[in-house]
Design a protein around this motif. Structure first.
Motif, short mmCIF file in Angstrom:
data_model
loop_
_atom_site.label_atom_id
_atom_site.label_comp_id
_atom_site.label_asym_id
_atom_site.label_seq_id
_atom_site.Cartn_x
_atom_site.Cartn_y
_atom_site.Cartn_z
N GLY A 24 12.40 -8.66 108.47
CA GLY A 24 11.19 -8.51 107.67
C GLY A 24 10.78 -7.06 107.50
O GLY A 24 10.35 -6.63 106.43
N ALA A 28 10.63 -5.21 103.93
CA ALA A 28 9.34 -4.65 103.49
C ALA A 28 9.46 -3.15 103.22
O ALA A 28 8.88 -2.64 102.25
CB ALA A 28 8.27 -4.92 104.54
N ARG A 31 11.07 -2.72 99.88
CA ARG A 31 10.10 -3.00 98.81
C ARG A 31 9.12 -1.84 98.67
O ARG A 31 8.78 -1.43 97.55
CB ARG A 31 9.35 -4.30 99.12
CG ARG A 31 8.13 -4.57 98.24
CD ARG A 31 7.61 -5.99 98.41
NE ARG A 31 7.57 -6.45 99.78
CZ ARG A 31 6.62 -6.15 100.65
NH1 ARG A 31 5.61 -5.38 100.26
NH2 ARG A 31 6.66 -6.60 101.88
N GLY A 84 14.12 -13.18 107.11
CA GLY A 84 13.65 -11.83 107.42
C GLY A 84 13.76 -10.85 106.26
O GLY A 84 12.77 -10.53 105.62
N GLY A 88 10.95 -10.65 103.55
CA GLY A 88 10.11 -9.45 103.65
C GLY A 88 10.19 -8.58 102.41
O GLY A 88 9.24 -7.88 102.06
N THR A 91 7.76 -10.68 97.46
CA THR A 91 6.35 -10.89 97.77
C THR A 91 5.69 -11.77 96.72
O THR A 91 5.92 -11.60 95.52
CB THR A 91 5.60 -9.55 97.86
OG1 THR A 91 4.21 -9.80 98.02
CG2 THR A 91 5.82 -8.70 96.62
N ALA B 10 4.77 -5.74 108.66
CA ALA B 10 5.87 -6.66 108.35
C ALA B 10 6.42 -7.31 109.61
O ALA B 10 6.84 -8.47 109.59
CB ALA B 10 6.98 -5.92 107.61
N ALA B 14 6.34 -11.34 108.81
CA ALA B 14 7.54 -12.16 108.62
C ALA B 14 7.66 -13.28 109.66
O ALA B 14 7.88 -14.44 109.30
CB ALA B 14 8.79 -11.27 108.60
N ALA B 73 5.10 -9.30 103.70
CA ALA B 73 6.12 -9.99 104.49
C ALA B 73 5.73 -11.44 104.77
O ALA B 73 6.59 -12.30 104.93
CB ALA B 73 6.37 -9.26 105.80
N THR B 76 6.41 -14.85 100.17
CA THR B 76 7.80 -14.75 99.73
C THR B 76 7.98 -15.36 98.36
O THR B 76 7.43 -16.43 98.06
CB THR B 76 8.74 -15.45 100.73
OG1 THR B 76 10.07 -15.44 100.19
CG2 THR B 76 8.34 -16.88 100.99
#
Lengths: 145, 122
Positions: A24, A28, A31, A84, A88, A91, B10, B14, B73, B76
């Motif tokens: 994750g 992230a 992103r 994960g 992550g 979104t 995150a 997550a 996170a 989704t």
């Protein structure tokens, strides 16, 4: 998923939770990097988020076909990469909030275009990823579902 | 600094999505992906609060931690689209359409509610 010794009350191993967290963070950060490279104002079309979500949907289509229909990977592969990294990376919250911000900025046409194009791109991308992988991996790996 | 905040958020978001999804699907074992719907709606609400409350510059750290990191996170799009595709492939096209409509409508309503809650905190 089989229940492992040492499971918590939720029926989940701590190593699974750990790889979900690690993946994750990676997703992230990727992103976040894309959002820094292509920032957008509240009144602009959020291209970066659309790109991230479409790419993540394409990749989960590829991944899920590989790990559920073609190979039997280590039990931590799917939690790490699917739940994960790709979870992550993509979104839903930014999608919902950006549509709201476009509406508040007096851009209803852009809000509608963004809402619809993300949905269409996501569904097409996951279908494309899964379908292409079934054809390609089916021919090379030789292990039918 | 900001990238560290994204990572911290995150690292919690997550696993929170994973554990919530498992807990919800265990209580409501059905073809409908309730778990993903719940995290996406909750995350949209929280991000609405965070972004509207933190629109001014010095809250950038909080937005990175709670918004980009945690909410990003926690929610989704990839699992949402995969579960929708799986429903279609199993011949549950109606459930798939319901999942899409419910996720988008509930997510938008949650984000708007969060925005209304967060605006006075600005």
């Amino acid at each position: 998923m089989t229940v492992q010794a040492g499971d918590t009350s939720l029926g989940t191993s701590l190593d699974v939770v750990a790889v979900v967290a690690a993946g994750g963070v990676l997703g992230a950060e990727a992103r976040y990097a894309v959002s820094l490279a292509a920032p957008h104002a509240a009144s602009q079309f959020p291209w970066a988020t659309l790109l991230v979500n479409a790419l993540g949907c394409l990749l989960i289509g590829v991944l899920m076909v590989l790990v559920t229909e073609r190979f039997r990977p280590h039990r931590l592969v799917r939690p790490f990469l699917g739940v994960g990294v790709l979870g992550g990376f993509t979104t839903f919250s930014a999608y919902a909030v950006d549509i709201n911000r476009l509406l508040l900025a007096g851009r209803p046409a852009v809000a509608l275009a963004y809402a619809a194009s993300t949905l269409v791109a996501a569904v097409l991308a996951v279908w494309l990823g899964a379908t292409a992988t079934r054809r390609l991996a089916g021919a090379t790996a030789g292990r039918p579902a | 600094m900001t990238a560290l905040m994204v990572a911290l958020g995150a690292a919690v978001g997550a696993p929170a999505r994973y554990l919530t999804d498992r807990a919800v699907q265990r209580r409501h074992p059905s073809p409908f992906p309730w778990g993903t719907l719940v995290v996406n709606v909750v995350g949209s609400f929280v991000l609405g609060v965070v972004v509207s409350a933190g629109s001014r510059g010095h809250e950038a750290t909080v937005v990175a931690l709670l918004g980009t990191g945690f909410c990003g996170a926690l929610t989704t799009y990839s699992t949402f689209s995969w579960e929708t595709l799986r429903l279609v492939e199993r011949g549950e096209g109606g459930v798939a359409a319901l999942n899409v409509v419910a996720s988008v409508v509930a997510g938008l309503v949650a984000a708007a509610l969060g925005w209304a809650v967060g605006t006075p905190l600005r």
